[in-house]
Every structure is written in C-alpha cells, then in structure tokens.
Design a protein around this motif. Sequence first.
Motif, PDB file in Angstrom:
ATOM      1  N   GLU A  38     -32.572 -25.552  12.742  1.00 55.74           N
ATOM      2  CA  GLU A  38     -33.788 -26.222  12.300  1.00 55.74           C
ATOM      3  C   GLU A  38     -33.541 -27.725  12.362  1.00 55.74           C
ATOM      4  OE1 GLU A  38     -35.822 -25.178   8.775  1.00 55.74           O
ATOM      5  OE2 GLU A  38     -35.555 -23.022   9.060  1.00 55.74           O
ATOM      6  N   LEU A  39     -34.213 -28.377  13.292  1.00 56.04           N
ATOM      7  CA  LEU A  39     -34.049 -29.815  13.488  1.00 56.04           C
ATOM      8  C   LEU A  39     -35.306 -30.509  13.000  1.00 56.04           C
ATOM      9  CD1 LEU A  39     -32.277 -32.103  14.657  1.00 56.04           C
ATOM     10  CD2 LEU A  39     -33.445 -31.762  16.847  1.00 56.04           C
ATOM     11  N   ALA A  40     -35.184 -31.302  11.955  1.00 53.94           N
ATOM     12  CA  ALA A  40     -36.352 -31.977  11.395  1.00 53.94           C
ATOM     13  C   ALA A  40     -36.874 -33.013  12.383  1.00 53.94           C
ATOM     14  CB  ALA A  40     -35.978 -32.648  10.076  1.00 53.94           C
ATOM     15  N   PRO A  41     -38.159 -32.953  12.695  1.00 56.82           N
ATOM     16  CA  PRO A  41     -38.723 -33.921  13.631  1.00 56.82           C
ATOM     17  C   PRO A  41     -39.067 -35.233  12.938  1.00 56.82           C
ATOM     18  CG  PRO A  41     -40.449 -32.462  12.888  1.00 56.82           C
ATOM     19  CD  PRO A  41     -39.170 -31.993  12.233  1.00 56.82           C
ATOM     20  N   TYR A  66     -44.298 -36.518  14.454  1.00 57.53           N
ATOM     21  CA  TYR A  66     -44.358 -35.465  15.465  1.00 57.53           C
ATOM     22  C   TYR A  66     -44.415 -34.068  14.845  1.00 57.53           C
ATOM     23  CZ  TYR A  66     -43.092 -38.785  19.200  1.00 57.53           C
ATOM     24  OH  TYR A  66     -43.080 -39.805  20.091  1.00 57.53           O
ATOM     25  N   THR A  67     -44.527 -33.994  13.531  1.00 54.14           N
ATOM     26  CA  THR A  67     -44.418 -32.696  12.859  1.00 54.14           C
ATOM     27  C   THR A  67     -45.411 -31.674  13.408  1.00 54.14           C
ATOM     28  OG1 THR A  67     -43.687 -33.790  10.834  1.00 54.14           O
ATOM     29  CG2 THR A  67     -44.489 -31.542  10.621  1.00 54.14           C
ATOM     30  N   ARG A  68     -46.623 -32.105  13.659  1.00 52.62           N
ATOM     31  CA  ARG A  68     -47.650 -31.153  14.084  1.00 52.62           C
ATOM     32  C   ARG A  68     -47.452 -30.647  15.513  1.00 52.62           C
ATOM     33  NH1 ARG A  68     -50.038 -36.178  13.751  1.00 52.62           N
ATOM     34  NH2 ARG A  68     -50.984 -37.027  15.642  1.00 52.62           N
TER      35      ARG A  68
END
Length: 338
Positions: free
Chosen positions: A327-330, A334-336
């Motif tokens: 799991e790479l946090a954006p 860019y989350t959506r």
Amino acid sequence: MIAKLFEPITFRNVTLKNRIVMSPMCMYSCFEQDGKITNWHKTHYPSRAVGQVGLIIVESSAVHPQGRISMQDLGIWNDSHVEGLQELVGLIHEQGAKAAIQLGHAGRKAIVEGPIYSASPLPFKEGMEQPEEMSIEQIKKTVEDFQAAARRSKEAGFDIIEIHGAHGYLINQFLSPLTNERTDEYGDSKEKRFRILREIITAVKSEFDGPLFVRISANDYHPKGYTVEDYEDYATWMKDLGVDLIDCSSGAVVPAKINPYPGYQVQYADYLRSKANVATGAVGMITSPLHAEEILQNERADLIFLARELLRDPYWPRRAANELNVELAPPKQYTRGW
C-alpha cells in the motif's frame, strides 16, 4: 514477506523512505550555456518525487566550466549556481523525496570550447580532441574545485553528494591503467592512480558532513583494463575514507563492445558489497519491480538505481507497489486516481 524495495534505509543522518533511486542522467537543458537550473529541471525532477521515488540524484554538475560533458550541462562551479539549485532542492523536498547531486568533471570527454584535460594526453577515440596532460598544479586546483562544489551543495540543501568516478570521465581516467600513463605520484600503481579520488573524497568531506556516494565503472571491458576484482581495493579504500555507498556502473573509459541484459551490472554491486563490506547501489536495465525486489531480498545491493525506466514512467514506484502488494500512499492531490 514485506517488500524490501519499500523499506526505509538510513545513511548517516539521512533516511530514505524507500530503496528506489533516480539515477543521475544529463538533461542537456542549460540552453544559455551558463550551467544554471531551468524550468525544465524544476519540472523534471520534482515529478519523480511526486511519483514516490525515495532519492532523486540530480544530473552530473560540472565543478569547472571546462569539465562539462556538453555546453548545455548543469554547473556548480560558481556561487551564482546555488540559488537555482536551492530552489530545486526545495521542490524535491516538498514532495517527500531526498535530494542528491552528482559532482563531476568530464576530463578528456568534455565537449567545450578551449582546452580539455586528462590524466594523460590520450584522446577517447580517433577523431576526438587530444587532451592536455594535467599538471600537479591543475590536479590540486581540480581537487579544490570539488571542495568548493561540495560547499555549494551544502548551501543548496542537498541531503547527499555523489562523486562521479565512472563512465570514462576525469576521475575514471585517473583510476584506469588504460587512460593513466603517468609516472608521478598520480600514476604508475593502483595506489597512485587512486590518489586523486582519495584527495577529492577528503576535500568533499571537509565541507559536507552528509552521506557520500561514489559512482564507479567496475569493468573496463578491455583485456588490459580493470575488472570488478581490481575495484575491490578501490572499494575498500573508499569505505575506509568514509564513503557510504558505491554506485556500481561499468564501461565507457575506452570504446568497448558491451552486451547488456537486464541487471547485467548487478554482479558488480553484489561482489563489492560482499568483498569490501560496503553498501552498494545496483543500476543497469532494471525495469521489473520483481527483479528489483529479488536483488534486495538476496542482499545483492542496498539501493536500486533506475535511469531510463524513470524517463519512461515517472510513477514506476506506484507500479512496483501494485506488483509487490504494497500500500503506497499517493500524494493527496492524486488520491482519487491512484
């Protein structure tokens, strides 16, 4: 099994959030020929930080104007370069990556106006300019140029410095017996050929107390040249001088036929990591996340340096995370779409 590619790693006082490094690549984008940062650099490098690369190494930046690989190269030979580099470092840091700079001098491979210099007066190949053999005074001045560049790097806020000792540029020209025919204190034996790099490392460390990397060409691809076994001594000496990581590339000191394949240089990182007990970086046609992970899991290298693959895909870390089930946090913007 936790993916090692996304494990943090610390060198001295600097912690990288993952093991993915943007390898230094010349952009030939200083169109005013002044060596200063342009809008291209301010777009190109931070975009890879947005893509979640852990360490961005800015392209080889010349410590002297006659040491440029081309007239369009970045420079760090003058205090006027600091402001642009400082802005670039800030942009990289804003996106969560660490910033490094590669300090270099092209020597006989410089394509500039005026004289060029090398360890010995040997052109790189037929049709290229013959360099002048550097005097002792010129060597000492070059060491001072690297020292001043290290000071400017610190002022600009870089986290790490890499010295370019590979690819047939000036330091490599001193290290290899193919290009160093000197009989004075800078040639005629392995220890003496190493002397200029020893002095440069010492000078850089006198100005910069952060992590220090050195890029090497661990194979000359020539029967009378050096192989990785010869570089074991160099690697050991560098470690003893306080070098934190050796970035293991190969070739380009003389024209040679190389048959590359994915990971063809990993063997050099693996060998020197084991024999010299020093951290290494693997580089060269590493494009697959699974391949990168295998290198790290088998402790063949400590960092993965990506070059052309990050030109093709600035978001390679995202692809790697997906393939390795991480799991790479954006970036929040860019989350959506991540």
